[in-house]
Design an enzyme around this catalytic site. Sequence first.
Site, PDB file in Angstrom:
ATOM      1  N   LYS A  13      38.147  37.104  32.116  1.00  0.00           N
ATOM      2  CA  LYS A  13      38.008  38.428  32.742  1.00  0.00           C
ATOM      3  C   LYS A  13      39.106  38.655  33.785  1.00  0.00           C
ATOM      4  CE  LYS A  13      33.727  37.651  34.236  1.00  0.00           C
ATOM      5  NZ  LYS A  13      33.489  36.276  33.744  1.00  0.00           N
ATOM      6  N   ARG A 127      41.126  24.243  34.482  1.00  0.00           N
ATOM      7  CA  ARG A 127      42.019  25.228  35.097  1.00  0.00           C
ATOM      8  C   ARG A 127      42.316  24.907  36.567  1.00  0.00           C
ATOM      9  NH1 ARG A 127      38.100  30.659  34.990  1.00  0.00           N
ATOM     10  NH2 ARG A 127      36.676  29.943  36.607  1.00  0.00           N
ATOM     11  N   ARG A 161      39.088  25.359  41.821  1.00  0.00           N
ATOM     12  CA  ARG A 161      37.905  25.940  42.446  1.00  0.00           C
ATOM     13  C   ARG A 161      36.810  24.882  42.553  1.00  0.00           C
ATOM     14  NH1 ARG A 161      36.609  31.581  39.465  1.00  0.00           N
ATOM     15  NH2 ARG A 161      34.521  30.759  39.845  1.00  0.00           N
ATOM     16  N   ARG A 172      26.330  27.817  35.707  1.00  0.00           N
ATOM     17  CA  ARG A 172      26.883  29.189  35.647  1.00  0.00           C
ATOM     18  C   ARG A 172      26.666  29.791  34.260  1.00  0.00           C
ATOM     19  NH1 ARG A 172      32.652  27.633  37.682  1.00  0.00           N
ATOM     20  NH2 ARG A 172      33.253  29.782  37.236  1.00  0.00           N
TER      21      ARG A 172
END
Length: 216
Positions: A13, A127, A161, A172
């Site tokens: 997104k 990532r 993160r 999540r």
Amino acid sequence: MRIILLGPPGAGKGTQAQRLIDTYKVMQLSTGDMLRAAAAAGTSVGLQAKAVMDAGDLVSDDIVVEIIADRIEQSDCKNGFILDGFPRTLGQAEALEKMLARKALDLNAVVEMQVDDNQLIGRITGRYNCISCGAGYHDEHLRPNLDGVCDICGGIEFDRRSDDNAEAVLFRLKSYHEQTAPLLPFYQKRGKLFSVDGMVDIDEVTRQIKEVLVAG
Ligand code: AMP
């Protein structure tokens, strides 16, 4: 243009929103980015949110609705916005609908990015970003040309993160299926929902999104 990008964590997104803001001259509004900025700034809302985010749970509707309500009032949103990571619950979707109705505005489209769960875990846990310019990389799919050096700015420090670990990712994904997936029929009923294949390459996903935005 007012668009929602809807999809599980790791669907892309944020990446797609970044590509669309130039084309449509609108703002990207990422509640995740805003909450991380609040946590980094040490505000009381930010610190409260950080513990919830690190566990992979959702921050309360009241907090994120207020953040978005304030943000869309600002003058840089007058051409529109791409919502990335909001709404994530039916309560948030209903609050957004009321917010826009009060301003006599409507959404152009809600674009669902479809990606299989088993691809998402690898996408998220691999990532990382350049600390200096924010450029995104991936351990397997998108390495810098020179190991340890950012292609964009030459930075040599990177971070991940704190919620991109396997345990938080599973939580999540569970939150997505339980609390966010019900938004699909909600927007379908309103004739706003369009779906694209989020598993093809990045350029092709952008092309598909632009195509549905013409239709929307
Ligand atoms: P994201 O950057 O969109 O992956 O969001 C990171 C985390 O921020 C999520 O796992 C939630 O803890 C929190 N968050 C972001 N947006 C929302 C939202 N709309 N509602 C509740 N929590 C959110």
